[in-house]
Design a protein around this motif. Structure first.
Motif, PDB file in Angstrom:
ATOM      1  N   LEU A 102       0.833  -1.206   0.000  1.00 28.34           N
ATOM      2  CA  LEU A 102       0.000   0.000   0.000  1.00 28.34           C
ATOM      3  C   LEU A 102       0.863   1.250   0.000  1.00 28.34           C
ATOM      4  O   LEU A 102       1.809   1.364   0.734  1.00 28.34           O
ATOM      5  CB  LEU A 102      -0.873  -0.022   1.243  1.00 28.34           C
ATOM      6  N   ILE A 103       0.533   2.173  -0.883  1.00 27.69           N
ATOM      7  CA  ILE A 103       1.241   3.455  -0.922  1.00 27.69           C
ATOM      8  C   ILE A 103       0.786   4.237   0.293  1.00 27.69           C
ATOM      9  O   ILE A 103      -0.371   4.591   0.422  1.00 27.69           O
ATOM     10  CB  ILE A 103       0.909   4.230  -2.195  1.00 27.69           C
ATOM     11  N   LYS A 121      -3.903   5.680   8.066  1.00 27.52           N
ATOM     12  CA  LYS A 121      -3.694   5.105   6.740  1.00 27.52           C
ATOM     13  C   LYS A 121      -2.347   4.401   6.639  1.00 27.52           C
ATOM     14  O   LYS A 121      -2.192   3.434   5.891  1.00 27.52           O
ATOM     15  CB  LYS A 121      -3.804   6.193   5.664  1.00 27.52           C
ATOM     16  N   THR A 122      -1.370   4.860   7.384  1.00 24.95           N
ATOM     17  CA  THR A 122      -0.045   4.246   7.354  1.00 24.95           C
ATOM     18  C   THR A 122       0.079   3.059   8.297  1.00 24.95           C
ATOM     19  O   THR A 122       1.151   2.485   8.435  1.00 24.95           O
ATOM     20  CB  THR A 122       1.037   5.276   7.707  1.00 24.95           C
ATOM     21  N   ALA A 181       0.741  -5.824   3.021  1.00 24.31           N
ATOM     22  CA  ALA A 181       1.546  -6.744   3.825  1.00 24.31           C
ATOM     23  C   ALA A 181       0.823  -8.079   3.961  1.00 24.31           C
ATOM     24  O   ALA A 181       0.189  -8.375   4.976  1.00 24.31           O
ATOM     25  CB  ALA A 181       1.822  -6.132   5.199  1.00 24.31           C
ATOM     26  N   SER A 182       0.931  -8.894   2.920  1.00 27.37           N
ATOM     27  CA  SER A 182       0.274 -10.195   2.903  1.00 27.37           C
ATOM     28  C   SER A 182       1.151 -11.210   2.183  1.00 27.37           C
ATOM     29  O   SER A 182       1.855 -10.870   1.237  1.00 27.37           O
ATOM     30  CB  SER A 182      -1.084 -10.119   2.203  1.00 27.37           C
ATOM     31  N   PHE A 194      -2.698  -1.196   4.854  1.00 23.39           N
ATOM     32  CA  PHE A 194      -1.480  -2.008   4.766  1.00 23.39           C
ATOM     33  C   PHE A 194      -1.793  -3.503   4.881  1.00 23.39           C
ATOM     34  O   PHE A 194      -1.031  -4.345   4.407  1.00 23.39           O
ATOM     35  CB  PHE A 194      -0.492  -1.604   5.870  1.00 23.39           C
ATOM     36  N   ALA A 195      -2.937  -3.838   5.489  1.00 19.77           N
ATOM     37  CA  ALA A 195      -3.320  -5.237   5.661  1.00 19.77           C
ATOM     38  C   ALA A 195      -4.167  -5.763   4.515  1.00 19.77           C
ATOM     39  O   ALA A 195      -4.481  -6.943   4.465  1.00 19.77           O
ATOM     40  CB  ALA A 195      -4.085  -5.397   6.975  1.00 19.77           C
ATOM     41  N   GLY A 196      -4.563  -4.900   3.580  1.00 16.76           N
ATOM     42  CA  GLY A 196      -5.337  -5.338   2.437  1.00 16.76           C
ATOM     43  C   GLY A 196      -6.832  -5.219   2.590  1.00 16.76           C
ATOM     44  O   GLY A 196      -7.586  -5.644   1.716  1.00 16.76           O
TER      45      GLY A 196
END
Length: 532
Positions: A18-19, A72-73, A289-290, A520-522
């Protein structure tokens, strides 16, 4: 998240990072604020104590809010708690709830709702898969295992607005843990009289940005803005309409015909070839992050033999199997924070696994001799059947056949059947994936501890447990990451899992949609989005 199975449990080939960047609330708009998208499966539950997969996480983050929430981060910021105090030894947290914290039925969110929720999730009779995430709390693990009385668990409401939490040991990532659904409050006054309060729109009470307006299982979920939410001024969508439909082609057509505003839910894989010149302009590719991997049942032959497991992993050329994604040689994916850089930048996964067919054949021969076998009987790999995955599994099947001469049968199962068979260890090899619940290596590595409810490999190792326990209690980032590195190295040396690739995700987003993103986790995050 079964992200998670978490984790996140993402079932397709392309997923990626993720950006990130600081989140700014979108500007208000006079346009109708209705957001529409699709999920591929119906949430099996919206009970905070039982939420385990990415579909449930996506809906839950709109309905519930814990003491902290994610930016978001992927960092923790104040949620239901406006502030907190931490004792000098780092083991006691005192949280001060917002006076504006209310449930959707206009009842006050009390500190006792958190105490009730956490102790409820830890109740051995609940059998909650994610209960291990609460083990940082003093005596939580012992109570969850039925060894002590609930009164000894280290969480206590001092008054309606003050919650005191005592940890077993200081925990560097505790504020991150608080953002996961199992740490959400439960409306105690309702749950005590109606154990299934979360099962329908008529009875579900929420404290997050939205409430459940309608829930037609396997068809549609309608969420509406919760005017009683403590930060309601920052919520712009008045309604969110979620279709539940396992049909990627129809979903794409709905997007093209403006029936939905977003495409790319957690279990879809958008093909560039299916996009016309106008639609492809809406395509966003991002990393999350997966990790996609295969898990061995180390208690079932032939995979109770470590050399056979190692042979399978070394016989795979990952770059040929997953050319559109990043090959994985470890378990912790890119994007997870290390001491100063990302964990993967600090500890390369290339040190864990080598791809060497000649050595793989030697290891297989050694394993067969140890098992008293001349050749390996056919083995079965179980998986769900979703877009893109059959091609991936067929490639793995062919590569193992060509390089090792082994026959791998593929058995497709329904998603929840697959999960149940993994829990029951009714398999030899199973496809799996995991997405981060919070931004720390422990979000992945904790899974394979002996106390984890998500450890369906049958593997248990005292040294591994020791590394994770010590890391949990270590605030020095460099030392903590070194412990995680040792744990991951052991996990891959024992070849409990066969890593395949790190995910990338494709999404389609209408130009008028603002503030909706994959975290970040999708998971799809829309709570502070808007139509501009």
């Amino acid at each position: 998240m079964k992200k998670k199975l978490s984790a996140l449990l993402i079932s397709f080939i392309f997923i990626c990072s993720l950006i990130t960047g600081a989140y700014a609330a979108p500007a208000a708009s006079t346009k109708p604020q209705t957001f529409r998208f699709n999920l591929y499966t119906n949430p099996s539950t919206l009970d905070p104590a039982r939420i385990v997969d990415s579909t449930e996480f996506t809906v839950a983050q709109a309905l519930y809010e814990g003491l902290t929430r994610l930016t978001k981060t992927g960092q923790a910021e104040p949620g239901m708690a406006k502030s907190w105090d931490i004792s000098k030894d780092g083991k006691t947290y005192t949280f001060h709830l917002r006076s504006s914290a209310y449930w959707s039925n206009n009842q006050k969110v009390k500190a006792s709702d958190f105490e009730y929720a956490w102790k409820r999730a830890l109740n051995p009779k609940m059998n909650a898969d994610y209960a291990f995430l609460l083990y940082s709390i003093s005596n939580a693990e012992s109570y969850n295992k039925g060894l002590i009385d609930v009164s000894k668990v280290g969480v206590k409401a001092l008054d309606d607005n003050t919650l005191q939490v005592t940890l077993q040991e200081k925990t560097a990532y505790f504020l991150q843990l608080l953002t996961t659904p199992i740490y959400s409050p439960v409306p105690a006054s309702i749950a005590k009289t109606n154990p299934n309060w979360f099962a329908s729109a008529k009875t579900l009470v929420s404290n997050g940005p939205f409430y459940m307006k309608a829930w037609m299982p396997n068809k549609q979920i309608i969420l509406a803005k919760n005017s009683h939410y403590s930060d309601a001024k920052q919520i712009h969508f008045t309604e969110v309409r979620i279709q539940i439909m396992d049909n990627p082609e129809k979903e794409l057509q709905m997007y093209k015909s403006n029936q939905i505003d977003w495409s790319g839910s957690d279990q879809t894989n958008i093909s560039r070839q299916a996009l016309d010149s106008n639609t492809i302009k809406d395509l966003h590719v991002s990393e999350i992050a997966s990790t996609f991997y295969y898990v061995f049942n180390v208690n079932k032959k032939p995979f109770d033999n470590v050399n056979i497991r190692r042979a399978f992993s070394m016989a795979i050329h990952r770059d040929k199997l997953v050319s559109a994604a990043t090959p994985a040689y470890g378990f912790v994916p890119p994007g997870i924070q290390g001491a100063k850089q990302s964990f993967r930048e600090e500890y390369s996964d290339k040190a864990y696994i080598s791809e060497n067919v000649k050595l793989a054949k030697q290891l297989l021969k050694k394993g067969l001799e140890e098992e008293g076998l001349d050749e390996l009987p056919p083995v079965t790999l179980i998986s769900n059947d979703t877009l893109g995955i059959e091609e991936l599994l067929t490639g793995l099947q062919q590569m193992l056949g060509q390089n090792l001469g082994v026959k791998v049968n593929i058995e497709f199962q329904e998603w929840y059947e697959l999960l149940q068979n993994r829990r029951d260890q009714n398999y030899q090899i199973a496809r799996a994936s995991w997405g981060a619940d919070y931004n720390d290596p422990s979000s992945f590595l904790d899974i394979f501890t002996s106390w984890s409810g998500m450890n369906d490999s049958g593997w248990s190792n005292a040294d591994y447990d020791g590394y994770i326990r010590k890391a949990q209690q270590t605030f020095d980032a460099k030392t903590r990451m070194e412990l995680y590195h040792k744990a991951e190295q052991l996990l891959l040396d024992q070849m409990v899992i066969l890593p395949s690739h790190y995910f990338t995700v494709n999404t389609l987003q209408k130009s008028y949609v603002q503030g909706v993103y994959k975290n970040f986790a999708g998971n799809t995050v829309f709570s502070r989005g808007s139509i501009k």
